[in-house]
Design an enzyme around this catalytic site. Structure first.
Site, PDB file in Angstrom:
ATOM      1  N   ASN A  17       0.870  -1.181   0.000  1.00 27.19           N
ATOM      2  CA  ASN A  17       0.000   0.000   0.000  1.00 27.19           C
ATOM      3  C   ASN A  17       0.904   1.228   0.000  1.00 27.19           C
ATOM      4  OD1 ASN A  17      -1.788   2.057   0.540  1.00 27.19           O
ATOM      5  ND2 ASN A  17      -2.253   1.396   2.638  1.00 27.19           N
ATOM      6  N   TRP A  18       0.966   1.888  -1.153  1.00 27.90           N
ATOM      7  CA  TRP A  18       1.874   3.037  -1.258  1.00 27.90           C
ATOM      8  C   TRP A  18       1.282   4.297  -0.632  1.00 27.90           C
ATOM      9  CZ3 TRP A  18       4.664   3.014  -6.734  1.00 27.90           C
ATOM     10  CH2 TRP A  18       5.539   1.911  -6.783  1.00 27.90           C
ATOM     11  N   LYS A  19       0.024   4.251  -0.244  1.00 28.98           N
ATOM     12  CA  LYS A  19      -0.642   5.423   0.355  1.00 28.98           C
ATOM     13  C   LYS A  19      -0.433   6.661  -0.540  1.00 28.98           C
ATOM     14  CE  LYS A  19       0.121   3.339   4.816  1.00 28.98           C
ATOM     15  NZ  LYS A  19       0.134   3.521   6.252  1.00 28.98           N
ATOM     16  N   HIS A  74      -9.409   0.951   4.976  1.00 34.06           N
ATOM     17  CA  HIS A  74      -8.134   1.138   5.684  1.00 34.06           C
ATOM     18  C   HIS A  74      -8.376   2.094   6.857  1.00 34.06           C
ATOM     19  CE1 HIS A  74      -4.042   2.409   6.554  1.00 34.06           C
ATOM     20  NE2 HIS A  74      -3.628   1.342   5.890  1.00 34.06           N
ATOM     21  N   GLU A 112      -6.805   4.508   7.925  1.00 37.27           N
ATOM     22  CA  GLU A 112      -6.599   5.925   7.603  1.00 37.27           C
ATOM     23  C   GLU A 112      -7.824   6.508   6.894  1.00 37.27           C
ATOM     24  OE1 GLU A 112      -2.785   5.437   5.705  1.00 37.27           O
ATOM     25  OE2 GLU A 112      -1.911   4.937   7.646  1.00 37.27           O
ATOM     26  N   GLU A 134      -5.183  -5.207  10.513  1.00 38.43           N
ATOM     27  CA  GLU A 134      -4.201  -4.152  10.723  1.00 38.43           C
ATOM     28  C   GLU A 134      -4.486  -3.426  12.034  1.00 38.43           C
ATOM     29  OE1 GLU A 134      -2.260  -3.010   6.738  1.00 38.43           O
ATOM     30  OE2 GLU A 134      -3.886  -1.634   7.131  1.00 38.43           O
ATOM     31  N   GLY A 170       2.692   1.950  10.785  1.00 39.56           N
ATOM     32  CA  GLY A 170       3.682   3.017  10.656  1.00 39.56           C
ATOM     33  C   GLY A 170       4.372   3.392  11.952  1.00 39.56           C
ATOM     34  N   SER A 194       3.650  -2.396  10.277  1.00 31.62           N
ATOM     35  CA  SER A 194       5.092  -2.403  10.519  1.00 31.62           C
ATOM     36  C   SER A 194       5.774  -3.717  10.127  1.00 31.62           C
ATOM     37  CB  SER A 194       5.387  -2.049  11.982  1.00 31.62           C
ATOM     38  OG  SER A 194       4.939  -0.732  12.264  1.00 31.62           O
ATOM     39  N   GLY A 215       4.989   1.245   4.485  1.00 25.61           N
ATOM     40  CA  GLY A 215       6.297   1.872   4.261  1.00 25.61           C
ATOM     41  C   GLY A 215       7.309   0.979   3.560  1.00 25.61           C
TER      42      GLY A 215
HETATM   43  C1  PEP Z   1      -0.670   0.036   6.148  1.00 28.27           C
HETATM   44  O1  PEP Z   1      -0.920   1.213   6.273  1.00 28.27           O
HETATM   45  O2  PEP Z   1      -1.445  -0.686   5.481  1.00 28.27           O
HETATM   46  C2  PEP Z   1       0.534  -0.473   6.775  1.00 28.27           C
HETATM   47  C3  PEP Z   1       0.548  -1.717   7.133  1.00 28.27           C
HETATM   48  O3  PEP Z   1       1.558   0.418   6.975  1.00 28.27           O
HETATM   49  P1  PEP Z   1       3.023   0.096   7.582  1.00 28.27           P
HETATM   50  O4  PEP Z   1       3.492  -1.207   6.956  1.00 28.27           O
HETATM   51  O5  PEP Z   1       3.870   1.247   7.145  1.00 28.27           O
HETATM   52  O6  PEP Z   1       2.870  -0.039   9.053  1.00 28.27           O
END
Ligand code: PEP
Length: 249
Positions: A9-11, A92, A94, A162, A168, A208, A230
């Site tokens: 997921n590049w967001k 998600h 976010e 998640e 993050g 993460s 990330g």
């Molecule tokens: C995400 O936002 O889907 C995610 C898992 O982010 P990160 O790997 O950066 O924690």
């Protein structure tokens, strides 16, 4: 048998130059795992073109519940499909936080994705306050019931667990905590959709994930892969995660 899935997921990250990362990711794809990259909407079409013949699938990060109409700034599932996306991330945390998306919004979006013949990657997860109050499974159960439409199959649905506090932050739940939630999600899917369908839906862990923790996370029961933020932006970070998934039993 569920095929494993490494999803990125590049967001709100990535410009045209980022597409060069796809080639190396494609080289790691094609093993025991499927690879999916969900770039920002501006890059879906060029990413789909760049990923052609690499074995990397391309997805969106959200879609509108309607197929078209007066919704300035929004993107529909048929538009994503037309641009070359096969999957779309929905719900998600976010989106739930920044845009007030509720379970019922996610459910309508998932229906729209299915109508466009796309796979819905539906995210669920608890906050730290909810975990500390021992409400994790209640929260996840409610999100599953409210966000997944009737008619789910192993072909049209992926569920990503998640925990919000792990996204993050560099904080990762213990493997016992991940296993408890994944086993719970599997049981809920089997109860609602029957054991055949319930067992065929892929369950991803997200929060993460990086090369250094991927192997132990992928060894947890009912973890069929990862949704990675990330560490999916650069092939040098994501390829070792794909390789750890390819190597997982
Ligand atoms: C995400 O936002 O889907 C995610 C898992 O982010 P990160 O790997 O950066 O924690």
């Amino acid at each position: 048998m569920r095929r494993k899935l490494a999803a990125g997921n590049w967001k709100m990250n990535g410009l045209s130059a980022s597409l060069s990362e796809l080639e190396a990711m494609g080289k790691a794809a094609g093993g025991a795992s499927d690879v999916l990259i969900c770039p920002p909407a501006t890059l879906v079409a060029p990413a789909a073109a760049a990923a052609k013949d690499t074995g990397v699938s391309i997805g969106g990060q959200d879609c509108h519940a309607a197929a078209s109409g007066a919704h300035t700034g929004d993107i529909s599932a048929p538009m994503l499909k037309d641009a070359g996306a096969s999957h779309v991330i929905l719900g998600h945390s976010e989106r739930r936080t920044d845009h007030g998306e509720r379970n019922e919004d996610v459910r309508l979006k998932a229906k729209a994705a299915w109508e466009a013949d796309m796979v819905a990657v539906i995210c669920v997860g608890e906050s730290l306050t909810e975990r500390d109050a021992h409400n994790t499974l209640d929260i996840i159960g409610g999100q599953l019931a409210g966000s997944i439409p009737d008619g789910a199959t192993g072909h049209n649905l992926v569920v990503a667990y998640e925990p919000i506090w792990a996204i993050g932050t560099g904080k990762v739940p213990t493997t016992d905590q991940i296993g408890e939630v994944h086993d719970f999600i599997r049981a809920r899917l089997e109860r609602r959709f029957g054991s055949g369908v319930g067992r065929s839906v892929r369950l991803l862990y997200g929060g993460s994930v990086k090369a250094s923790n991927a192997e132990e996370i992928f060894a947890v029961s009912n973890v069929d892969g990862a949704l990675v933020g990330g560490a999916s932006l650069k092939a040098s970070d994501f390829v070792p995660i794909i390789e750890a998934l390819n190597a997982a039993g």
